[in-house]
Design a protein around this motif. Sequence first.
Motif, PDB file in Angstrom:
ATOM      1  N   LEU A   1       0.828  -1.211   0.000  1.00  0.00           N
ATOM      2  CA  LEU A   1       0.000   0.000   0.000  1.00  0.00           C
ATOM      3  C   LEU A   1       0.860   1.257   0.000  1.00  0.00           C
ATOM      4  CD1 LEU A   1      -2.802  -1.078   2.520  1.00  0.00           C
ATOM      5  CD2 LEU A   1      -3.201  -0.276   0.180  1.00  0.00           C
ATOM      6  N   ARG A   2       1.937   1.211   0.780  1.00  0.00           N
ATOM      7  CA  ARG A   2       2.838   2.359   0.857  1.00  0.00           C
ATOM      8  C   ARG A   2       3.556   2.577  -0.477  1.00  0.00           C
ATOM      9  NH1 ARG A   2       5.863   0.766   4.922  1.00  0.00           N
ATOM     10  NH2 ARG A   2       7.765   0.246   3.786  1.00  0.00           N
ATOM     11  N   GLU A   3       3.885   1.471  -1.155  1.00  0.00           N
ATOM     12  CA  GLU A   3       4.662   1.557  -2.395  1.00  0.00           C
ATOM     13  C   GLU A   3       3.801   1.905  -3.606  1.00  0.00           C
ATOM     14  OE1 GLU A   3       8.691   0.789  -4.046  1.00  0.00           O
ATOM     15  OE2 GLU A   3       7.971   0.856  -1.988  1.00  0.00           O
ATOM     16  N   TYR A   4       2.603   1.283  -3.684  1.00  0.00           N
ATOM     17  CA  TYR A   4       1.781   1.420  -4.879  1.00  0.00           C
ATOM     18  C   TYR A   4       0.492   2.205  -4.669  1.00  0.00           C
ATOM     19  CZ  TYR A   4       4.764  -2.253  -6.850  1.00  0.00           C
ATOM     20  OH  TYR A   4       5.830  -2.977  -7.307  1.00  0.00           O
ATOM     21  N   GLY A   5       0.095   2.400  -3.428  1.00  0.00           N
ATOM     22  CA  GLY A   5      -1.167   3.089  -3.155  1.00  0.00           C
ATOM     23  C   GLY A   5      -2.358   2.170  -3.098  1.00  0.00           C
ATOM     24  N   SER A   6      -2.148   0.897  -3.444  1.00  0.00           N
ATOM     25  CA  SER A   6      -3.210  -0.116  -3.352  1.00  0.00           C
ATOM     26  C   SER A   6      -2.550  -1.472  -3.164  1.00  0.00           C
ATOM     27  CB  SER A   6      -4.084  -0.122  -4.607  1.00  0.00           C
ATOM     28  OG  SER A   6      -3.306  -0.433  -5.752  1.00  0.00           O
ATOM     29  N   ALA A   7      -3.360  -2.476  -2.786  1.00  0.00           N
ATOM     30  CA  ALA A   7      -2.819  -3.826  -2.573  1.00  0.00           C
ATOM     31  C   ALA A   7      -3.925  -4.859  -2.745  1.00  0.00           C
ATOM     32  CB  ALA A   7      -2.214  -3.950  -1.173  1.00  0.00           C
ATOM     33  N   PRO A   8      -3.637  -5.946  -3.464  1.00  0.00           N
ATOM     34  CA  PRO A   8      -4.622  -7.021  -3.582  1.00  0.00           C
ATOM     35  C   PRO A   8      -4.955  -7.611  -2.205  1.00  0.00           C
ATOM     36  CG  PRO A   8      -2.823  -7.303  -5.157  1.00  0.00           C
ATOM     37  CD  PRO A   8      -2.405  -6.226  -4.214  1.00  0.00           C
TER      38      PRO A   8
ATOM     39  N   ARG B   1       0.947  -6.400 -12.605  1.00  0.00           N
ATOM     40  CA  ARG B   1       0.265  -7.003 -13.752  1.00  0.00           C
ATOM     41  C   ARG B   1      -1.088  -6.346 -14.005  1.00  0.00           C
ATOM     42  NH1 ARG B   1      -1.966 -13.213 -14.656  1.00  0.00           N
ATOM     43  NH2 ARG B   1      -1.772 -13.212 -16.934  1.00  0.00           N
ATOM     44  N   PHE B   2      -1.790  -5.965 -12.922  1.00  0.00           N
ATOM     45  CA  PHE B   2      -3.141  -5.432 -13.073  1.00  0.00           C
ATOM     46  C   PHE B   2      -3.210  -3.919 -12.867  1.00  0.00           C
ATOM     47  CE2 PHE B   2      -3.793  -9.910 -12.374  1.00  0.00           C
ATOM     48  CZ  PHE B   2      -4.895 -10.224 -13.155  1.00  0.00           C
ATOM     49  N   MET B   3      -2.035  -3.266 -12.818  1.00  0.00           N
ATOM     50  CA  MET B   3      -1.979  -1.836 -12.526  1.00  0.00           C
ATOM     51  C   MET B   3      -2.790  -1.011 -13.534  1.00  0.00           C
ATOM     52  SD  MET B   3       1.465   0.406 -11.966  1.00  0.00           S
ATOM     53  CE  MET B   3       2.093  -0.712 -10.729  1.00  0.00           C
ATOM     54  N   ASP B   4      -2.659  -1.345 -14.818  1.00  0.00           N
ATOM     55  CA  ASP B   4      -3.343  -0.575 -15.861  1.00  0.00           C
ATOM     56  C   ASP B   4      -4.542  -1.317 -16.429  1.00  0.00           C
ATOM     57  OD1 ASP B   4      -1.385   1.464 -15.662  1.00  0.00           O
ATOM     58  OD2 ASP B   4      -0.027   0.275 -16.927  1.00  0.00           O
ATOM     59  N   SER B   5      -5.036  -2.294 -15.675  1.00  0.00           N
ATOM     60  CA  SER B   5      -6.153  -3.101 -16.151  1.00  0.00           C
ATOM     61  C   SER B   5      -7.478  -2.640 -15.540  1.00  0.00           C
ATOM     62  CB  SER B   5      -5.909  -4.580 -15.790  1.00  0.00           C
ATOM     63  OG  SER B   5      -7.049  -5.359 -16.062  1.00  0.00           O
ATOM     64  N   ASP B   6      -8.553  -2.851 -16.273  1.00  0.00           N
ATOM     65  CA  ASP B   6      -9.878  -2.545 -15.736  1.00  0.00           C
ATOM     66  C   ASP B   6     -10.358  -3.640 -14.796  1.00  0.00           C
ATOM     67  OD1 ASP B   6      -9.965  -0.243 -17.242  1.00  0.00           O
ATOM     68  OD2 ASP B   6     -10.907  -1.232 -18.965  1.00  0.00           O
ATOM     69  N   LYS B   7      -9.684  -4.791 -14.843  1.00  0.00           N
ATOM     70  CA  LYS B   7     -10.082  -5.914 -13.999  1.00  0.00           C
ATOM     71  C   LYS B   7      -9.625  -5.701 -12.558  1.00  0.00           C
ATOM     72  CE  LYS B   7      -9.714  -9.323 -17.738  1.00  0.00           C
ATOM     73  NZ  LYS B   7      -9.010 -10.570 -18.181  1.00  0.00           N
ATOM     74  N   LEU B   8     -10.395  -6.240 -11.638  1.00  0.00           N
ATOM     75  CA  LEU B   8     -10.031  -6.190 -10.224  1.00  0.00           C
ATOM     76  C   LEU B   8      -8.879  -7.159  -9.978  1.00  0.00           C
ATOM     77  CD1 LEU B   8     -10.894  -5.008  -7.418  1.00  0.00           C
ATOM     78  CD2 LEU B   8     -12.228  -7.114  -7.111  1.00  0.00           C
ATOM     79  N   ALA B   9      -7.846  -6.700  -9.287  1.00  0.00           N
ATOM     80  CA  ALA B   9      -6.702  -7.575  -9.012  1.00  0.00           C
ATOM     81  C   ALA B   9      -7.162  -8.780  -8.192  1.00  0.00           C
ATOM     82  CB  ALA B   9      -5.631  -6.805  -8.249  1.00  0.00           C
ATOM     83  N   PRO B  10      -6.858 -10.010  -8.644  1.00  0.00           N
ATOM     84  CA  PRO B  10      -7.283 -11.205  -7.907  1.00  0.00           C
ATOM     85  C   PRO B  10      -6.530 -11.337  -6.581  1.00  0.00           C
ATOM     86  CG  PRO B  10      -5.834 -11.818  -9.702  1.00  0.00           C
ATOM     87  CD  PRO B  10      -6.091 -10.358  -9.853  1.00  0.00           C
TER      88      PRO B  10
END
Length: 356
Positions: free
Chosen positions: A210-217, A254-263
């Motif tokens: 979260l700290r690195e990317y702003g989100s986390a699966p 892998r899912f950073m620029d995807s419209d899909k929800l990260a699994p």
Amino acid sequence: MAAKKLYETFSKSLIEEVQKWGSMKQTGVSLRYMLEFGSRFTERNLILAAQFLHKELPIRIARRAIELQSLPYGLSEKPAILKVRDWYLDSFRDLRAFPDIKDKNDEQDFTKMINLIKVRHNNVVPTMALGVQQLKKDLDPKLTYMDLDDIHQFLDRFYMSRIGIRMLIGQHVAMHEPNPLPDQIGYIHTKMSPVEVARHASEDARSVCLREYGSAPEVTVYGDPDFTFPYVPNHLHLMVFELVKNSLRAVEERFMDSDKLAPPIRIIVADGLEDVTIKVSDEGGGIPRSGLPRIFTYLYSTAKNPLDERADLGTADIATMAGYGFGLPISRLYARYFGGDLQIISMEGYGMFDTT
């Protein structure tokens, strides 16, 4: 010349003593022995344990100091490696300067001293990683990881020894805790819940992500929370944390620029007749088959080299999501320290399955 000049700051007699102790045979200590010895908690046993460590620790520390002085490809001369070597020489000198342990007061003073040694060595792993990255920048790019096998073998020995040294010191220091937790014998938890440890470790890994990317699966843990076995919670936490951290990074990127929800990342804890298995699986795309032999080497990482991004990086205690390439090989050593193992199965285009 820098290495020679720095090495001469230590007396000739100290260097000779390091050589002498480094040639002595070290004594192995099993988890079962630590449990049995620690469960008979008496003042006499603490003194005996301190007397053992007073003789055992200098042997182990001297061996590492000697190896750090003669590494191939000029690794011994890298500033970060020189710093680590000096820590080992300082610790050896402190241990050898401490008088024989005869009573409770001696034992308590010795315990304080070895705890300070443990603190001195807290940053050995990131500092060694920094030294290896300093070497990597200077190496011929045509060299492959197979050409550097002697460095990988050294680092395996070095880190396995470090795990043993910190376990011995940590176990002894922890036996002095005034209010130990129930079912806790020093570092060892006699009824450790792997499901609970996996949950804590995955929460910590998600915080870094979260700290690195702003989100986390999300991370889902499956298993019986009531199942327990004797183990060192810190060791298991480190292993699961590193595996989950790798999975989170792979899925996030892998899912950073995807419209899909990260699994979600899935953790399964299984209690077998002979083994406890913890499986971490993700859908982060996996690793090509050609890359699999390299994932347990110390000069390989699929992440950017943190030194490339921070050319002026003078210290190694900056937390990064990835990049040093030490997480997996060190996690495998922690698993092997008490007879386990860590295996990686990759499905390229899908994801990774890590079992420990």
